[in-house]
Motif scaffolding. Sequence first.
Motif, PDB file in Angstrom:
ATOM      1  N   VAL A  36      27.727  -2.952   5.342  1.00  0.00           N
ATOM      2  CA  VAL A  36      27.414  -1.523   5.352  1.00  0.00           C
ATOM      3  C   VAL A  36      26.058  -1.271   6.017  1.00  0.00           C
ATOM      4  O   VAL A  36      25.902  -0.319   6.787  1.00  0.00           O
ATOM      5  CB  VAL A  36      27.462  -0.948   3.918  1.00  0.00           C
ATOM      6  CG1 VAL A  36      26.917   0.452   3.871  1.00  0.00           C
ATOM      7  CG2 VAL A  36      28.879  -0.985   3.390  1.00  0.00           C
ATOM      8  N   ILE A  37      25.083  -2.123   5.739  1.00  0.00           N
ATOM      9  CA  ILE A  37      23.764  -1.976   6.365  1.00  0.00           C
ATOM     10  C   ILE A  37      23.879  -2.105   7.878  1.00  0.00           C
ATOM     11  O   ILE A  37      23.329  -1.290   8.632  1.00  0.00           O
ATOM     12  CB  ILE A  37      22.781  -3.019   5.793  1.00  0.00           C
ATOM     13  CG1 ILE A  37      22.353  -2.631   4.382  1.00  0.00           C
ATOM     14  CG2 ILE A  37      21.560  -3.164   6.690  1.00  0.00           C
ATOM     15  CD1 ILE A  37      21.578  -3.703   3.660  1.00  0.00           C
ATOM     16  N   LEU A  38      24.604  -3.105   8.342  1.00  0.00           N
ATOM     17  CA  LEU A  38      24.758  -3.286   9.793  1.00  0.00           C
ATOM     18  C   LEU A  38      25.518  -2.129  10.426  1.00  0.00           C
ATOM     19  O   LEU A  38      25.219  -1.723  11.549  1.00  0.00           O
ATOM     20  CB  LEU A  38      25.460  -4.608  10.082  1.00  0.00           C
ATOM     21  CG  LEU A  38      24.641  -5.860   9.786  1.00  0.00           C
ATOM     22  CD1 LEU A  38      25.488  -7.103   9.970  1.00  0.00           C
ATOM     23  CD2 LEU A  38      23.402  -5.921  10.641  1.00  0.00           C
ATOM     24  N   ALA A  39      26.491  -1.583   9.705  1.00  0.00           N
ATOM     25  CA  ALA A  39      27.259  -0.471  10.261  1.00  0.00           C
ATOM     26  C   ALA A  39      26.438   0.821  10.298  1.00  0.00           C
ATOM     27  O   ALA A  39      26.491   1.562  11.283  1.00  0.00           O
ATOM     28  CB  ALA A  39      28.521  -0.254   9.436  1.00  0.00           C
ATOM     29  N   ARG A  40      25.684   1.097   9.242  1.00  0.00           N
ATOM     30  CA  ARG A  40      24.925   2.353   9.189  1.00  0.00           C
ATOM     31  C   ARG A  40      23.707   2.351  10.097  1.00  0.00           C
ATOM     32  O   ARG A  40      23.309   3.392  10.608  1.00  0.00           O
ATOM     33  CB  ARG A  40      24.491   2.652   7.753  1.00  0.00           C
ATOM     34  CG  ARG A  40      25.624   3.125   6.894  1.00  0.00           C
ATOM     35  CD  ARG A  40      25.119   3.685   5.609  1.00  0.00           C
ATOM     36  NE  ARG A  40      26.219   4.018   4.717  1.00  0.00           N
ATOM     37  CZ  ARG A  40      26.074   4.305   3.455  1.00  0.00           C
ATOM     38  NH1 ARG A  40      24.865   4.292   2.905  1.00  0.00           N
ATOM     39  NH2 ARG A  40      27.112   4.594   2.708  1.00  0.00           N
ATOM     40  N   THR A  41      23.083   1.203  10.262  1.00  0.00           N
ATOM     41  CA  THR A  41      21.903   1.155  11.120  1.00  0.00           C
ATOM     42  C   THR A  41      22.259   0.948  12.582  1.00  0.00           C
ATOM     43  O   THR A  41      21.386   1.056  13.437  1.00  0.00           O
ATOM     44  CB  THR A  41      20.946   0.033  10.684  1.00  0.00           C
ATOM     45  OG1 THR A  41      21.638  -1.214  10.733  1.00  0.00           O
ATOM     46  CG2 THR A  41      20.396   0.277   9.304  1.00  0.00           C
ATOM     47  N   LYS A  42      23.514   0.621  12.840  1.00  0.00           N
ATOM     48  CA  LYS A  42      23.985   0.350  14.207  1.00  0.00           C
ATOM     49  C   LYS A  42      23.129  -0.729  14.867  1.00  0.00           C
ATOM     50  O   LYS A  42      22.773  -0.635  16.044  1.00  0.00           O
ATOM     51  CB  LYS A  42      23.994   1.625  15.031  1.00  0.00           C
ATOM     52  CG  LYS A  42      24.952   2.670  14.528  1.00  0.00           C
ATOM     53  CD  LYS A  42      24.885   3.909  15.374  1.00  0.00           C
ATOM     54  CE  LYS A  42      25.881   4.935  14.947  1.00  0.00           C
ATOM     55  NZ  LYS A  42      25.711   5.487  13.622  1.00  0.00           N
ATOM     56  N   ALA A  43      22.819  -1.765  14.102  1.00  0.00           N
ATOM     57  CA  ALA A  43      21.943  -2.823  14.590  1.00  0.00           C
ATOM     58  C   ALA A  43      22.650  -3.797  15.527  1.00  0.00           C
ATOM     59  O   ALA A  43      21.995  -4.567  16.215  1.00  0.00           O
ATOM     60  CB  ALA A  43      21.359  -3.591  13.411  1.00  0.00           C
ATOM     61  N   LEU A  44      23.966  -3.785  15.562  1.00  0.00           N
ATOM     62  CA  LEU A  44      24.681  -4.753  16.386  1.00  0.00           C
ATOM     63  C   LEU A  44      25.211  -4.188  17.697  1.00  0.00           C
ATOM     64  O   LEU A  44      25.797  -4.927  18.483  1.00  0.00           O
ATOM     65  CB  LEU A  44      25.851  -5.338  15.589  1.00  0.00           C
ATOM     66  CG  LEU A  44      25.470  -6.153  14.361  1.00  0.00           C
ATOM     67  CD1 LEU A  44      26.709  -6.675  13.678  1.00  0.00           C
ATOM     68  CD2 LEU A  44      24.570  -7.305  14.738  1.00  0.00           C
ATOM     69  N   ILE A  45      25.011  -2.908  17.924  1.00  0.00           N
ATOM     70  CA  ILE A  45      25.552  -2.318  19.157  1.00  0.00           C
ATOM     71  C   ILE A  45      24.437  -2.053  20.164  1.00  0.00           C
ATOM     72  O   ILE A  45      23.266  -1.923  19.799  1.00  0.00           O
ATOM     73  CB  ILE A  45      26.321  -1.008  18.870  1.00  0.00           C
ATOM     74  CG1 ILE A  45      25.386   0.046  18.281  1.00  0.00           C
ATOM     75  CG2 ILE A  45      27.490  -1.255  17.968  1.00  0.00           C
ATOM     76  CD1 ILE A  45      26.016   1.421  18.228  1.00  0.00           C
ATOM     77  N   ASN A  46      24.812  -1.963  21.400  1.00  0.00           N
ATOM     78  CA  ASN A  46      23.883  -1.615  22.476  1.00  0.00           C
ATOM     79  C   ASN A  46      24.189  -0.192  22.935  1.00  0.00           C
ATOM     80  O   ASN A  46      25.218   0.041  23.557  1.00  0.00           O
ATOM     81  CB  ASN A  46      24.042  -2.561  23.673  1.00  0.00           C
ATOM     82  CG  ASN A  46      23.367  -3.870  23.457  1.00  0.00           C
ATOM     83  OD1 ASN A  46      22.408  -3.965  22.715  1.00  0.00           O
ATOM     84  ND2 ASN A  46      23.877  -4.897  24.102  1.00  0.00           N
ATOM     85  N   PRO A  47      23.305   0.760  22.647  1.00  0.00           N
ATOM     86  CA  PRO A  47      23.532   2.113  23.160  1.00  0.00           C
ATOM     87  C   PRO A  47      23.487   2.135  24.682  1.00  0.00           C
ATOM     88  O   PRO A  47      22.920   1.258  25.334  1.00  0.00           O
ATOM     89  CB  PRO A  47      22.370   2.913  22.563  1.00  0.00           C
ATOM     90  CG  PRO A  47      21.904   2.125  21.399  1.00  0.00           C
ATOM     91  CD  PRO A  47      22.173   0.695  21.749  1.00  0.00           C
ATOM     92  N   VAL A  48      24.063   3.169  25.237  1.00  0.00           N
ATOM     93  CA  VAL A  48      24.162   3.286  26.696  1.00  0.00           C
ATOM     94  C   VAL A  48      22.787   3.320  27.347  1.00  0.00           C
ATOM     95  O   VAL A  48      22.561   2.702  28.386  1.00  0.00           O
ATOM     96  CB  VAL A  48      24.977   4.554  27.063  1.00  0.00           C
ATOM     97  CG1 VAL A  48      25.042   4.748  28.564  1.00  0.00           C
ATOM     98  CG2 VAL A  48      26.359   4.472  26.468  1.00  0.00           C
TER      99      VAL A  48
END
Length: 105
Positions: A36-48
Amino acid sequence: MAFRPEDHSILAQIAFWGAGAAFLCGFISCVVCNIVILARTKALINPVDERELSRGEKMGRKFSRGTSVLVDDRFRSLRRAWSTSMAVTFLSFLAILTMIVTLGE
């Protein structure tokens, strides 16, 4: 000699299996809280807008997004659930280990 719960009193068996259940629940809730922490903080994705940056800059921004859970007020309840599940997991592991050491003869 190995620790076998069936060789001890019913109270010791209840304590052993209760601590085992608490460990299992605490471990599962730790995993869920981390997801949940990784999903809510969006720590694993690269924004455009970050795709043009260097690798070090991308990693730094991911890290700062991931660690925001430790200071941001939006994550207060999630931080409390995460720390509680860590404490339950650790303390139940210590209880199991203590029973194995003291009762295992």
